[in-house]
Motif scaffolding. Structure first.
Motif, PDB file in Angstrom:
ATOM      1  N   SER A  17      36.443  35.915  60.188  1.00  0.00           N
ATOM      2  CA  SER A  17      36.392  36.991  59.183  1.00  0.00           C
ATOM      3  C   SER A  17      35.118  37.803  59.346  1.00  0.00           C
ATOM      4  CB  SER A  17      36.386  36.449  57.763  1.00  0.00           C
ATOM      5  OG  SER A  17      37.115  35.316  57.625  1.00  0.00           O
ATOM      6  N   ASN A  20      35.465  40.123  62.329  1.00  0.00           N
ATOM      7  CA  ASN A  20      36.366  41.254  62.011  1.00  0.00           C
ATOM      8  C   ASN A  20      35.671  42.258  61.115  1.00  0.00           C
ATOM      9  OD1 ASN A  20      38.502  40.391  63.452  1.00  0.00           O
ATOM     10  ND2 ASN A  20      39.412  39.213  61.777  1.00  0.00           N
ATOM     11  N   TRP A  21      34.922  41.747  60.172  1.00  0.00           N
ATOM     12  CA  TRP A  21      34.211  42.621  59.224  1.00  0.00           C
ATOM     13  C   TRP A  21      33.155  43.443  59.967  1.00  0.00           C
ATOM     14  CZ3 TRP A  21      30.680  40.852  54.614  1.00  0.00           C
ATOM     15  CH2 TRP A  21      30.708  41.837  53.619  1.00  0.00           C
ATOM     16  N   TYR A  22      32.455  42.779  60.878  1.00  0.00           N
ATOM     17  CA  TYR A  22      31.441  43.470  61.695  1.00  0.00           C
ATOM     18  C   TYR A  22      32.109  44.601  62.472  1.00  0.00           C
ATOM     19  CZ  TYR A  22      28.158  44.250  65.515  1.00  0.00           C
ATOM     20  OH  TYR A  22      27.320  44.847  66.432  1.00  0.00           O
ATOM     21  N   LYS A  23      33.284  44.294  63.057  1.00  0.00           N
ATOM     22  CA  LYS A  23      34.003  45.310  63.855  1.00  0.00           C
ATOM     23  C   LYS A  23      34.437  46.480  62.976  1.00  0.00           C
ATOM     24  CE  LYS A  23      35.882  42.191  67.311  1.00  0.00           C
ATOM     25  NZ  LYS A  23      37.036  41.310  67.441  1.00  0.00           N
ATOM     26  N   ARG A  24      34.623  46.222  61.692  1.00  0.00           N
ATOM     27  CA  ARG A  24      35.002  47.303  60.750  1.00  0.00           C
ATOM     28  C   ARG A  24      33.767  47.927  60.092  1.00  0.00           C
ATOM     29  NH1 ARG A  24      37.256  45.891  56.350  1.00  0.00           N
ATOM     30  NH2 ARG A  24      37.325  43.634  56.411  1.00  0.00           N
ATOM     31  N   ASN A  25      32.612  47.708  60.707  1.00  0.00           N
ATOM     32  CA  ASN A  25      31.346  48.250  60.171  1.00  0.00           C
ATOM     33  C   ASN A  25      31.092  47.830  58.718  1.00  0.00           C
ATOM     34  OD1 ASN A  25      30.521  49.573  62.485  1.00  0.00           O
ATOM     35  ND2 ASN A  25      31.906  51.281  62.048  1.00  0.00           N
ATOM     36  N   SER A  27      32.964  47.657  56.308  1.00  0.00           N
ATOM     37  CA  SER A  27      33.592  48.519  55.295  1.00  0.00           C
ATOM     38  C   SER A  27      34.572  47.688  54.451  1.00  0.00           C
ATOM     39  CB  SER A  27      34.299  49.696  55.959  1.00  0.00           C
ATOM     40  OG  SER A  27      35.217  49.203  56.890  1.00  0.00           O
ATOM     41  N   SER A  28      35.042  48.289  53.352  1.00  0.00           N
ATOM     42  CA  SER A  28      36.001  47.598  52.464  1.00  0.00           C
ATOM     43  C   SER A  28      37.357  47.503  53.155  1.00  0.00           C
ATOM     44  CB  SER A  28      36.184  48.399  51.182  1.00  0.00           C
ATOM     45  OG  SER A  28      35.027  48.339  50.427  1.00  0.00           O
ATOM     46  N   SER A  30      36.205  43.692  51.769  1.00  0.00           N
ATOM     47  CA  SER A  30      35.377  42.570  52.231  1.00  0.00           C
ATOM     48  C   SER A  30      36.285  41.375  52.513  1.00  0.00           C
ATOM     49  CB  SER A  30      34.389  42.167  51.134  1.00  0.00           C
ATOM     50  OG  SER A  30      33.698  43.290  50.683  1.00  0.00           O
ATOM     51  N   ARG A 170      39.020  50.549  46.321  1.00  0.00           N
ATOM     52  CA  ARG A 170      38.928  51.634  47.314  1.00  0.00           C
ATOM     53  C   ARG A 170      40.183  52.512  47.321  1.00  0.00           C
ATOM     54  NH1 ARG A 170      40.936  47.330  49.524  1.00  0.00           N
ATOM     55  NH2 ARG A 170      42.628  47.486  51.057  1.00  0.00           N
ATOM     56  N   ASP A 201      34.547  45.983  46.493  1.00  0.00           N
ATOM     57  CA  ASP A 201      35.917  46.480  46.353  1.00  0.00           C
ATOM     58  C   ASP A 201      36.642  45.948  45.104  1.00  0.00           C
ATOM     59  OD1 ASP A 201      37.962  48.120  47.307  1.00  0.00           O
ATOM     60  OD2 ASP A 201      38.928  46.486  48.407  1.00  0.00           O
TER      61      ASP A 201
END
Ligand code: SAM
Length: 212
Positions: A17, A20-25, A27-28, A30, A170, A201
């Motif tokens: 997780s 994946n979150w890092y890859k999505r910068n 963003s929401s 979370s 969001r 979020d």
């Protein structure tokens, strides 16, 4: 033991997780484990928890560790059946197969013996990550959120404290399906003399009867 293991190895446990979150910068939305921390932080002692939208029961499970009673409402019959099976040995969890907007009033009416109440409002159409099919769907009503809030409004003063957590804030841009604009939900909180804030979020509304 589980807690100790989780504290020591959380980066490893949640590495997927986190990546994946890092890859999505960052963003929401979370990751779920972060949202679960927000839920824990906004728990009220001795409260009934109501969740709208059970899905696969991950949050239901978390709530059952926070509260002596959890009621979770799921409109999708297949997901409801799975949840009933999953929680068949959990005495403090009740799963209801209905639309939240049809049954929430009855649930609140029948549970006024509780001092405090917490609600996690998360019922909406979503893509099932396992079947890749949409979950329960109603034409032109992707989210019942405003109906849910209008029902809750009638019962606010019946409890000492009410915490309402609205997930996926969001999407409240007034352009996505029938999601209202963020202003509408802020107005609702103000009208009901509640504090509100947003974390990860999740729109959090806190109502306290003796402060009005
Ligand atoms: C985002 S998922 C819920 C996720 C779950 N709360 C969790 O944290 O794991 C949304 C769920 O709401 C259900 N749903 C959609 N509309 C609903 C409604 N009107 N009443 C109750 N459940 C609904 C969907 O079938 C889906 O399972």
């Amino acid at each position: 033991m589980k807690k100790y293991f989780e504290k020591k190895f959380w980066k490893y446990i949640y590495r997927r997780s986190l990546n994946n979150w890092y890859k999505r910068n960052f963003s929401s939305p979370s990751p779920e484990f972060v949202k679960h921390e927000i839920i824990k932080k906004n728990n009220l002692d001795n409260s009934l928890w109501i969740e709208t939208g059970t899905y696969y029961g991950d949050t239901t499970n978390l709530l059952s560790n926070l509260s002596s009673k959890v009621i979770s409402i799921e409109a999708d019959k297949r997901l409801y059946d799975l949840a009933v099976k999953k929680f068949q040995n959990s005495k403090n969890i009740q799963i209801i197969n209905d639309k939240s907007q049809s049954i929430l009033e009855e649930i609140l009416k029948n549970n006024q013996n509780h001092k405090n109440i917490c609600l996690y409002l998360d019922a909406h159409l979503c893509m099932d990550h396992l079947t890749k099919e949409p979950t329960f769907k109603e034409e032109n009503l992707e989210t019942p959120i405003m109906v849910e809030l209008n029902i809750i409004e009638k019962f606010l003063t019946k409890f000492d404290r009410v915490n309402i957590l609205v997930d996926d804030i969001r999407l409240f841009d007034g352009k996505t399906q029938n999601y209202p604009n963020l202003n509408e939900i802020v107005d609702w909180a103000r009208k009901n003399k509640s504090n509100w804030f947003i974390e990860h979020d999740i729109f959090i509304i806190k109502f306290q009867a003796n402060s009005i």
